[in-house]
Design a protein around this motif. Structure first.
Motif, PDB file in Angstrom:
ATOM      1  N   PRO A 154      19.494  40.971  38.782  1.00  0.00           N
ATOM      2  CA  PRO A 154      18.937  41.505  39.789  1.00  0.00           C
ATOM      3  C   PRO A 154      19.427  40.940  41.182  1.00  0.00           C
ATOM      4  N   LEU A 155      19.451  39.389  41.082  1.00  0.00           N
ATOM      5  CA  LEU A 155      20.114  38.816  42.304  1.00  0.00           C
ATOM      6  C   LEU A 155      21.516  39.074  42.489  1.00  0.00           C
ATOM      7  N   GLY A 156      22.349  39.200  41.605  1.00  0.00           N
ATOM      8  CA  GLY A 156      23.713  39.702  41.566  1.00  0.00           C
ATOM      9  C   GLY A 156      23.915  40.922  42.185  1.00  0.00           C
ATOM     10  N   ILE A 157      23.099  41.757  41.855  1.00  0.00           N
ATOM     11  CA  ILE A 157      23.099  43.312  42.279  1.00  0.00           C
ATOM     12  C   ILE A 157      22.741  43.243  43.673  1.00  0.00           C
ATOM     13  N   LEU A 203      24.190  30.303  37.644  1.00  0.00           N
ATOM     14  CA  LEU A 203      25.410  30.583  38.315  1.00  0.00           C
ATOM     15  C   LEU A 203      26.160  31.402  37.670  1.00  0.00           C
ATOM     16  N   PRO A 204      26.718  31.375  36.266  1.00  0.00           N
ATOM     17  CA  PRO A 204      27.532  32.261  35.699  1.00  0.00           C
ATOM     18  C   PRO A 204      26.985  33.895  35.581  1.00  0.00           C
ATOM     19  N   ILE A 205      25.613  33.799  35.361  1.00  0.00           N
ATOM     20  CA  ILE A 205      25.080  35.355  35.502  1.00  0.00           C
ATOM     21  C   ILE A 205      25.258  35.856  36.748  1.00  0.00           C
ATOM     22  N   ILE A 206      24.819  35.230  37.839  1.00  0.00           N
ATOM     23  CA  ILE A 206      24.872  35.905  39.257  1.00  0.00           C
ATOM     24  C   ILE A 206      26.122  36.126  39.771  1.00  0.00           C
ATOM     25  N   LYS A 207      27.142  34.996  39.427  1.00  0.00           N
ATOM     26  CA  LYS A 207      28.479  35.295  39.897  1.00  0.00           C
ATOM     27  C   LYS A 207      29.271  36.371  39.040  1.00  0.00           C
ATOM     28  N   ASN A 208      29.093  36.388  37.820  1.00  0.00           N
ATOM     29  CA  ASN A 208      29.670  37.501  36.829  1.00  0.00           C
ATOM     30  C   ASN A 208      29.057  38.829  37.411  1.00  0.00           C
ATOM     31  N   SER A 266      27.240  34.985  50.144  1.00  0.00           N
ATOM     32  CA  SER A 266      27.821  33.476  50.244  1.00  0.00           C
ATOM     33  C   SER A 266      27.000  32.525  50.384  1.00  0.00           C
ATOM     34  N   VAL A 267      25.788  32.955  50.667  1.00  0.00           N
ATOM     35  CA  VAL A 267      24.515  31.817  50.593  1.00  0.00           C
ATOM     36  C   VAL A 267      24.002  31.562  49.307  1.00  0.00           C
ATOM     37  N   VAL A 268      23.857  32.790  48.350  1.00  0.00           N
ATOM     38  CA  VAL A 268      23.318  32.665  47.303  1.00  0.00           C
ATOM     39  C   VAL A 268      24.255  31.878  46.196  1.00  0.00           C
ATOM     40  N   ILE A 269      25.508  32.399  46.308  1.00  0.00           N
ATOM     41  CA  ILE A 269      26.448  31.980  45.342  1.00  0.00           C
ATOM     42  C   ILE A 269      26.904  30.456  45.875  1.00  0.00           C
ATOM     43  N   GLY A 270      26.882  29.980  47.136  1.00  0.00           N
ATOM     44  CA  GLY A 270      27.017  28.569  47.539  1.00  0.00           C
ATOM     45  C   GLY A 270      25.848  27.600  47.207  1.00  0.00           C
ATOM     46  N   LEU A 271      24.650  28.263  47.079  1.00  0.00           N
ATOM     47  CA  LEU A 271      23.290  27.455  46.675  1.00  0.00           C
ATOM     48  C   LEU A 271      23.669  27.199  45.123  1.00  0.00           C
ATOM     49  N   ALA A 272      23.785  28.476  44.651  1.00  0.00           N
ATOM     50  CA  ALA A 272      23.977  28.053  42.984  1.00  0.00           C
ATOM     51  C   ALA A 272      25.269  27.239  42.784  1.00  0.00           C
ATOM     52  N   ASN A 273      26.225  27.162  43.408  1.00  0.00           N
ATOM     53  CA  ASN A 273      27.392  26.299  43.128  1.00  0.00           C
ATOM     54  C   ASN A 273      26.911  24.893  43.264  1.00  0.00           C
ATOM     55  N   ILE A 274      26.134  24.793  44.517  1.00  0.00           N
ATOM     56  CA  ILE A 274      25.626  23.335  44.696  1.00  0.00           C
ATOM     57  C   ILE A 274      24.723  22.902  43.599  1.00  0.00           C
ATOM     58  N   THR A 275      23.789  23.679  43.192  1.00  0.00           N
ATOM     59  CA  THR A 275      22.924  22.977  42.191  1.00  0.00           C
ATOM     60  C   THR A 275      23.783  22.992  40.801  1.00  0.00           C
ATOM     61  N   GLN A 276      24.767  23.888  40.675  1.00  0.00           N
ATOM     62  CA  GLN A 276      25.671  23.631  39.420  1.00  0.00           C
ATOM     63  C   GLN A 276      26.345  22.272  39.579  1.00  0.00           C
ATOM     64  N   LEU A 327      29.609  49.989  33.956  1.00  0.00           N
ATOM     65  CA  LEU A 327      30.852  49.203  34.009  1.00  0.00           C
ATOM     66  C   LEU A 327      31.122  47.850  34.273  1.00  0.00           C
ATOM     67  N   ALA A 328      29.889  47.223  34.801  1.00  0.00           N
ATOM     68  CA  ALA A 328      29.842  45.838  34.693  1.00  0.00           C
ATOM     69  C   ALA A 328      29.257  45.015  33.724  1.00  0.00           C
ATOM     70  N   VAL A 329      28.751  45.703  32.515  1.00  0.00           N
ATOM     71  CA  VAL A 329      28.135  44.948  31.298  1.00  0.00           C
ATOM     72  C   VAL A 329      29.325  43.880  30.866  1.00  0.00           C
ATOM     73  N   PRO A 330      30.548  44.336  30.828  1.00  0.00           N
ATOM     74  CA  PRO A 330      31.615  42.986  30.085  1.00  0.00           C
ATOM     75  C   PRO A 330      31.433  41.800  30.861  1.00  0.00           C
ATOM     76  N   TYR A 331      31.420  42.122  32.261  1.00  0.00           N
ATOM     77  CA  TYR A 331      31.423  40.896  33.261  1.00  0.00           C
ATOM     78  C   TYR A 331      29.990  40.138  33.055  1.00  0.00           C
ATOM     79  N   ILE A 332      28.893  40.871  33.103  1.00  0.00           N
ATOM     80  CA  ILE A 332      27.674  40.321  32.832  1.00  0.00           C
ATOM     81  C   ILE A 332      27.631  39.626  31.715  1.00  0.00           C
ATOM     82  N   MET A 333      28.097  40.261  30.507  1.00  0.00           N
ATOM     83  CA  MET A 333      27.801  39.539  29.253  1.00  0.00           C
ATOM     84  C   MET A 333      28.728  38.119  28.989  1.00  0.00           C
ATOM     85  N   SER A 334      29.717  38.452  29.903  1.00  0.00           N
ATOM     86  CA  SER A 334      30.632  37.142  29.933  1.00  0.00           C
ATOM     87  C   SER A 334      29.781  35.961  30.513  1.00  0.00           C
TER      88      SER A 334
END
Length: 160
Positions: A42-45, A97-102, A55-65, A136-143
């Motif tokens: 849901p956050l990725g959507i 991070l991988p789930i949000i970003k994908n 940019s804020v959410v992905i940046g924060l996720a990158n920092i925590t990673q 259409l996004a399921v392959p990315y999400i599952m990755s």
């Protein structure tokens, strides 16, 4: 006695304990990845609709990673204590991070003409999300889920 023989001796003598620890490990891993999925998709959507928030959410996720797992565990122990809760929270943070970003990439990579066609046939934004974007996004999400699961298996081991 060689190392392999010693391993099998210990494994046969303590098989019940090893099985219990294996099941506990799998429960911690699967619950952490499932919770990351419930939060991350849901956050990725949501961030596909708001570029500044993305940019804020992905940046924060990158920092925590980038925080070392032992360091994050050390931060969590005084807050939630030693044991499963700290390990599960740590894995959730790393699995997000991988789930949000994908999810973000999967939804954003949909051909704009497909979106216009869905709008053209009168679909609401909820119908477009449910019937066009998510399938259409399921392959990315599952990755992202696969990456998170692999990360979680190793990270739970550190937490345990």
């Amino acid at each position: 006695m060689n190392a392999i023989a010693q391993f099998w001796m210990v494994a046969t003598q303590r098989h019940a304990e090893l099985w219990q620890l294996f099941v506990q490990h799998m429960q911690m891993t699967s619950s952490a990845v499932l919770l990351s999925l419930v939060v991350g998709v849901p956050l990725g959507i949501i961030i596909t609709r708001h570029k500044k928030l993305a940019s804020v959410v992905i940046g924060l996720a990158n920092i925590t990673q980038s925080i070392p797992s032992l360091g994050l565990l050390a931060i969590l122990v005084p807050i939630v204590g030693i044991g499963q809760p700290a390990a599960v929270i740590m894995v959730i943070i790393y699995a997000l991070l991988p789930i949000i970003k994908n999810t973000y990439v999967g939804v954003r990579s949909i051909n704009p003409s497909i979106m216009k066609a869905a709008e053209g046939i009168g679909m609401s934004s909820g119908q477009i999300l449910r019937n066009v974007q998510l399938p259409l996004a399921v392959p990315y999400i599952m990755s992202g889920v696969r990456i998170s699961a692999v990360t979680a298996v190793g990270t739970v081991t550190i937490g345990a």
